[in-house]
Design an enzyme around this catalytic site. Sequence first.
Site, PDB file in Angstrom:
ATOM      1  N   VAL A   1      -6.726 -14.595   5.090  1.00  0.00           N
ATOM      2  CA  VAL A   1      -8.138 -14.339   4.729  1.00  0.00           C
ATOM      3  C   VAL A   1      -8.864 -15.195   5.418  1.00  0.00           C
ATOM      4  O   VAL A   1      -8.213 -16.146   6.409  1.00  0.00           O
ATOM      5  CB  VAL A   1      -8.346 -14.402   3.224  1.00  0.00           C
ATOM      6  CG1 VAL A   1      -7.993 -13.033   2.579  1.00  0.00           C
ATOM      7  CG2 VAL A   1      -7.609 -15.730   2.490  1.00  0.00           C
TER       8      VAL A   1
ATOM      9  N   GLY B   1       0.832  -1.315   0.184  1.00  0.00           N
ATOM     10  CA  GLY B   1      -0.123  -0.237   0.010  1.00  0.00           C
ATOM     11  C   GLY B   1       0.671   1.238  -0.130  1.00  0.00           C
ATOM     12  O   GLY B   1       0.105   2.288   0.293  1.00  0.00           O
TER      13      GLY B   1
ATOM     14  N   SER C   1       2.350   4.590  -1.351  1.00  0.00           N
ATOM     15  CA  SER C   1       1.926   5.342  -2.627  1.00  0.00           C
ATOM     16  C   SER C   1       3.323   5.723  -3.315  1.00  0.00           C
ATOM     17  O   SER C   1       2.888   6.612  -4.245  1.00  0.00           O
ATOM     18  CB  SER C   1       0.993   6.160  -1.761  1.00  0.00           C
ATOM     19  OG  SER C   1       1.566   7.192  -1.144  1.00  0.00           O
TER      20      SER C   1
ATOM     21  N   HIS D   1      11.032   6.328   2.440  1.00  0.00           N
ATOM     22  CA  HIS D   1      10.667   7.050   3.294  1.00  0.00           C
ATOM     23  C   HIS D   1       9.636   6.157   4.493  1.00  0.00           C
ATOM     24  O   HIS D   1       9.533   5.250   4.132  1.00  0.00           O
ATOM     25  CB  HIS D   1       9.243   8.296   2.790  1.00  0.00           C
ATOM     26  CG  HIS D   1       8.020   7.521   1.955  1.00  0.00           C
ATOM     27  ND1 HIS D   1       8.181   6.932   0.973  1.00  0.00           N
ATOM     28  CD2 HIS D   1       7.006   7.263   2.664  1.00  0.00           C
ATOM     29  CE1 HIS D   1       6.829   6.269   0.901  1.00  0.00           C
ATOM     30  NE2 HIS D   1       6.193   6.743   1.870  1.00  0.00           N
TER      31      HIS D   1
HETATM   32  P1  H2U Z   1       2.771   5.987   1.886  1.00  0.00           P
HETATM   33  O1  H2U Z   1       3.642   5.843   0.673  1.00  0.00           O
HETATM   34  O2  H2U Z   1       3.170   5.128   2.929  1.00  0.00           O
HETATM   35  O3  H2U Z   1       1.435   6.155   1.753  1.00  0.00           O
HETATM   36  O4  H2U Z   1       3.291   7.540   2.564  1.00  0.00           O
HETATM   37  C1  H2U Z   1       3.390   8.472   1.644  1.00  0.00           C
HETATM   38  C2  H2U Z   1       2.658   9.609   2.524  1.00  0.00           C
HETATM   39  O5  H2U Z   1       2.988  10.819   1.869  1.00  0.00           O
HETATM   40  C3  H2U Z   1       1.144   9.520   2.403  1.00  0.00           C
HETATM   41  O6  H2U Z   1       0.674   9.427   3.498  1.00  0.00           O
HETATM   42  C4  H2U Z   1       1.957  11.740   1.935  1.00  0.00           C
HETATM   43  C5  H2U Z   1       0.887  10.776   1.887  1.00  0.00           C
HETATM   44  O7  H2U Z   1      -0.230  11.462   2.426  1.00  0.00           O
HETATM   45  N1  H2U Z   1       2.169  12.846   0.815  1.00  0.00           N
HETATM   46  C6  H2U Z   1       2.283  14.068   1.045  1.00  0.00           C
HETATM   47  O8  H2U Z   1       1.987  14.277   2.522  1.00  0.00           O
HETATM   48  N2  H2U Z   1       2.232  15.466   0.448  1.00  0.00           N
HETATM   49  C7  H2U Z   1       2.297  14.874  -0.974  1.00  0.00           C
HETATM   50  O9  H2U Z   1       2.456  15.793  -1.843  1.00  0.00           O
HETATM   51  C8  H2U Z   1       2.544  13.486  -1.658  1.00  0.00           C
HETATM   52  C9  H2U Z   1       2.243  12.508  -0.549  1.00  0.00           C
END
Ligand code: H2U
Length: 368
Positions: free
Chosen positions: A321, A163, A165, A170
């Site tokens: 599951v 999950g 993104s 990070h």
């Molecule tokens: P994940 O890859 O674990 O989802 O974490 C990335 C986080 O970075 C995610 O919580 C934040 C998203 O909300 N984010 C920002 O705060 N600003 C951005 O411009 C892109 C992503």
Amino acid sequence: MSDNKEVSFDAKDHQHLRYNPLRDTWVLVSAHRMKRPWAGQVEKPPEEHIPRYDPGNPLCPGNTRANGKVNSHYDSTYVFENDFPALQPDAPDPASLMPPLCLSLHVFLSKVMCFHPWSDVTLPLMKMHEVVKVIDKWAGLVEELGATYPWVQIFENKGAMMGCSNPHPHCQVWASNFLPNEPALSDRCQRSYYQKHGEPMLQQYARQEAERKERVVVESPDWLAVVPYWATWPYQTLLLPRRHVLRITDLTTEEREGLADIMRRLLTKYDNLFEISFPYSMGWHGAPTGPHLKEDNSHWQLHAHYYPPLLRSAMVKKFMVGYEMLAQEQRDLTPEQAAEKLRNLPEEHYKNRENQEKGGKEKEDGGK
Ligand code: H2U
């Protein structure tokens, strides 16, 4: 007449239950299930070619994030408030509107922490001193937020499969004004063990594992990484200091260096297992903070959990599951088998080896 021969128990072949003393739960171990054929879902392997700098990536140095804020041209770690926080400091308190059995509590702050200015590195590919900087920043955030918040959760979701993104290396740091479920359960279990045995559960456990070795993946004078006896995820690990340490803020300079080293070794083995950037969710658990700083938390031992989803290959993951959702967690290979596999993997990262081989080949070709 029965032709049943006396069969002695073998964890690899015979299903059994194991107790998880950190969660007061049981896990069903059925290693023979690995023999079942798989015609189910296969995952796409993680993207291997990530550009070092992507002008469109909101986590890279100097780039503009979704809310219009601009990142500094950072050259080490970089922390900013999450622009899409799951935890909203200004949200109205819903407690007064809730009917019985719909209790709610308020939660507060979330930050994103970049590990490195480059998008194409991960912790095992970073230099030792760069990983030490990550650990120092983790401790700094626990110190800062833990001054008031009872719980500061550091966690890294790595890989799209978990999950995540954004491929830029990070983690996230969420602070809440209460103990979330998992730490609250862990707190209760460690406390009751300490009251009965007069020693922190995980310190006793680390000593036992260090003696037995069968579940150890990597170790050093200060640290130990094991596939815990009660592991649920196939290649789950528990990373522990050998000394009694309550919180990440209490680690000495040497222990932070030792931690950077053991993390790189563990994560290199993870990546080498299927020769991919290994997905996982990891997080730190230590004694609660804020008002709990004044209490006796001797029952706590600092530790990190790694929960990787993959089971058979880079493309077949473990599904939690059916029975797991409705009855009880179940695993498909024994923790000892998983630990042995990881332990026997090389400590040189496959990407570094590939780069060396490429370099050698180019030299050879250049010499022709
Ligand atoms: P994940 O890859 O674990 O989802 O974490 C990335 C986080 O970075 C995610 O919580 C934040 C998203 O909300 N984010 C920002 O705060 N600003 C951005 O411009 C892109 C992503």
